[in-house]
Design a protein around this motif. Structure first.
Motif, PDB file in Angstrom:
ATOM      1  N   UNK A  57      -9.010  12.139  -3.538  1.00 16.78           N
ATOM      2  CA  UNK A  57      -7.658  11.705  -3.942  1.00 16.78           C
ATOM      3  C   UNK A  57      -6.703  11.808  -2.761  1.00 16.78           C
ATOM      4  N   UNK A  89       0.804  -1.228   0.000  1.00 19.32           N
ATOM      5  CA  UNK A  89       0.000   0.000   0.000  1.00 19.32           C
ATOM      6  C   UNK A  89       0.837   1.279   0.000  1.00 19.32           C
ATOM      7  N   UNK A  90       1.974   1.235   0.674  1.00 19.67           N
ATOM      8  CA  UNK A  90       2.818   2.437   0.693  1.00 19.67           C
ATOM      9  C   UNK A  90       3.286   2.765  -0.726  1.00 19.67           C
ATOM     10  N   UNK A  95      -3.825   5.020   2.014  1.00 19.89           N
ATOM     11  CA  UNK A  95      -2.948   3.991   1.446  1.00 19.89           C
ATOM     12  C   UNK A  95      -1.552   4.057   2.074  1.00 19.89           C
ATOM     13  N   UNK A 133     -10.767  16.236  -5.428  1.00 20.33           N
ATOM     14  CA  UNK A 133      -9.391  16.395  -4.939  1.00 20.33           C
ATOM     15  C   UNK A 133      -9.258  15.871  -3.501  1.00 20.33           C
ATOM     16  N   UNK A 144       0.440   6.413  -6.918  1.00 18.00           N
ATOM     17  CA  UNK A 144      -0.825   7.148  -7.082  1.00 18.00           C
ATOM     18  C   UNK A 144      -0.554   8.659  -7.032  1.00 18.00           C
ATOM     19  N   UNK A 145       0.278   9.058  -6.067  1.00 19.56           N
ATOM     20  CA  UNK A 145       0.615  10.488  -5.935  1.00 19.56           C
ATOM     21  C   UNK A 145       1.355  10.979  -7.179  1.00 19.56           C
ATOM     22  N   UNK A 147      -7.464   9.090  -0.259  1.00 19.17           N
ATOM     23  CA  UNK A 147      -6.963   7.807  -0.770  1.00 19.17           C
ATOM     24  C   UNK A 147      -5.462   7.687  -0.528  1.00 19.17           C
ATOM     25  N   UNK A 148      -4.745   8.776  -0.848  1.00 19.88           N
ATOM     26  CA  UNK A 148      -3.297   8.784  -0.685  1.00 19.88           C
ATOM     27  C   UNK A 148      -2.909   8.589   0.783  1.00 19.88           C
ATOM     28  N   UNK A 170      -1.070  11.482  -9.895  1.00 20.33           N
ATOM     29  CA  UNK A 170      -1.876  12.666  -9.585  1.00 20.33           C
ATOM     30  C   UNK A 170      -1.087  13.945  -9.905  1.00 20.33           C
ATOM     31  N   UNK A 229       1.984   1.758  -3.488  1.00 22.56           N
ATOM     32  CA  UNK A 229       0.808   2.119  -4.302  1.00 22.56           C
ATOM     33  C   UNK A 229       0.465   3.598  -4.098  1.00 22.56           C
ATOM     34  N   UNK A 230       0.567   4.044  -2.827  1.00 21.88           N
ATOM     35  CA  UNK A 230       0.264   5.453  -2.526  1.00 21.88           C
ATOM     36  C   UNK A 230       1.241   6.382  -3.241  1.00 21.88           C
ATOM     37  N   UNK A 231       2.504   5.988  -3.236  1.00 19.95           N
ATOM     38  CA  UNK A 231       3.536   6.827  -3.891  1.00 19.95           C
ATOM     39  C   UNK A 231       3.245   6.940  -5.387  1.00 19.95           C
TER      40      UNK A 231
END
Lengths: 255, 168
Positions: B21, A59-60, B28, B18, A66-67, B24-25, A70, A62-64
């Motif tokens: 998002x 998950x960590x 996660x 936003x 995802x960011x 979610x971030x 974004x 995945x978060x990176x």
């Protein structure tokens, strides 16, 4: 390059804008792969990695990712927001502002990397995010002002278009179509510039390290200043013409 | 009036998007610790295998890397003959072998999936961090031996209490 919008742009202007921005995007992407082991000018791979990390339960990571995706989205969003809100007031300023933002991002990465980078994971993640934001800005700008015909930070769509166009050129009716030939020229120029920028950065990075980002910023500066110079030049010519016309008027009235 | 309401609705939609998002971030990233904290501590080498090995299928059937081959592969590497690896928070990597300990530097790259090891003498070495959790670490690296195979190194974490028990 920056003064005109959408359909009023010529092929030459699209080639100039596309080549210079693609050159800098190639530089940024290759440098970030060498230093950070992450692509920063395209997000297709990041989408695949995001799905992979989620499926593994990382998950960590995945978060990176995802960011990062974004940040690329945010770059495109900001760029087009500036253009659509300020284009009516001053086209040049509306188009130059996203490029100035991009330069600021690249200079920040270059300066931080050269003087302060401690190679921690957090720093790496933030710097990659910042570069993705910069590339998003650039991509948003070129796509927006060229009516979506110029995208310079990634080559997936471009290679698709080139493949289609090349196959079309096997028929003479398409070969004679000026618009298609012009589009192919723009796309080939972008692809060549991107690869050239990447090779250049790969070679130069060995000598100057993070200062590569200064060169990428300088390439963007060329676009901004060239356009500024052209505007000044056009104004000067226009004023001179007006002045000359003013002198001629009495003579003309005598005849 | 209708336009004003519509604008407000759009603004609210964008803000919610936003915010979602961001949420979610945050959720996660809070769900699992960062790799640069998970990796800290002592890791004991368990096995060496070929993950991918081109060539004869008979040779490929047994993927275990022998001690001789392992010595050959790591001859010029920082990790040569290291049995236990200790990752310290200050970026120092202590490699223990039968003769003693050597010091190197470590850092993680990309999204935490590339391990860079540098000892100041050789060129930096990069390993692909395939699996990393509280108990297990698996590293991949490309080796020129056996026509460019991919070697897989498995590690087990030495938890402090286990280590204390072992010493006793």
């Amino acid at each position: 390059m920056l003064r005109k919008f959408n359909n009023s742009r010529t092929t030459r202007e699209n080639i100039q804008l596309g080549s210079l921005t693609a050159f800098s995007a190639g530089m940024v992407n290759v440098t970030s792969v060498i230093i950070f082991f992450a692509f920063t000018s395209n997000v297709t791979g990041h989408y695949a990695i995001l799905a992979e990390e989620i499926s593994k339960g990382n998950w960590y990571q995945a978060a990176v990712v995802f960011a990062w995706i974004f940040m690329f989205f945010a770059g495109n969003f900001c760029s087009n927001m500036i253009i659509i809100n300020f284009n009516q007031k001053n086209t040049y300023a509306a188009h130059a502002t996203p490029l100035i933002l991009e330069i600021l991002c690249l200079l920040s990465v270059g300066t931080y990397g050269a003087f302060f980078y401690g190679e921690t994971l957090g720093e790496t993640e933030i710097m990659v995010g910042l570069m993705l934001f910069a590339m998003g800005i650039q991509n948003g700008l070129t796509a927006s002002i060229s009516n979506f015909s110029v995208k310079t930070t990634h080559l997936t769509g471009l290679t698709t278009d080139l493949g289609l166009l090349t196959s079309m050129f096997t028929k003479s009716e398409y070969r004679q179509n000026k618009a298609l030939r012009a589009k192919a020229n723009v796309l080939y120029a972008i692809a060549t510039s991107y690869v050239t920028g990447g090779i250049f950065a790969g070679v130069v990075y060995q000598q100057i390290g993070f200062m590569v980002f200064y060169i990428a910023s300088m390439v963007i500066c060329v676009i901004i200043f060239y356009e500024y110079y052209m505007i000044r030049l056009k104004k000067m010519v226009w004023r001179k013409k007006r002045k000359n016309q003013g002198y001629k008027t009495p003579a003309m009235s005598r005849t | 009036m209708e336009k004003k309401n519509s604008n407000r609705k759009i603004r609210l939609t964008y803000l919610s998007g936003f915010a979602l998002c961001l949420l979610l971030f945050v959720s996660m990233s809070a769900s699992s610790p960062a790799p640069d904290t998970v990796i800290l501590g002592k890791w004991e080498e368990i096995s060496w295998e070929y993950e991918k090995l081109p060539g004869n299928p008979e040779i490929r059937a047994d993927k275990t890397i022998s001690d001789n081959a392992k010595r050959e592969i790591t001859r010029d590497l920082v990790i040569h003959q290291a049995e236990t690896w200790e990752f310290r928070p200050n970026g120092t990597l202590v490699l223990y072998d039968s003769k003693g300990a050597t010091l190197s530097e470590w850092t993680l790259k990309s999204r935490g999936n590339i391990l860079k090891i540098y000892n100041g003498k050789n060129t930096p070495e990069h390993y692909n961090l395939q699996v990393l959790n509280q108990d297990e670490m698996i590293l991949y690296f490309n080796t020129d031996l056996q026509a460019k195979g991919i070697a897989k190194m498995k590690f087990k974490k030495i938890h402090q209490e286990n280590y204390a028990q072992k010493i006793q």
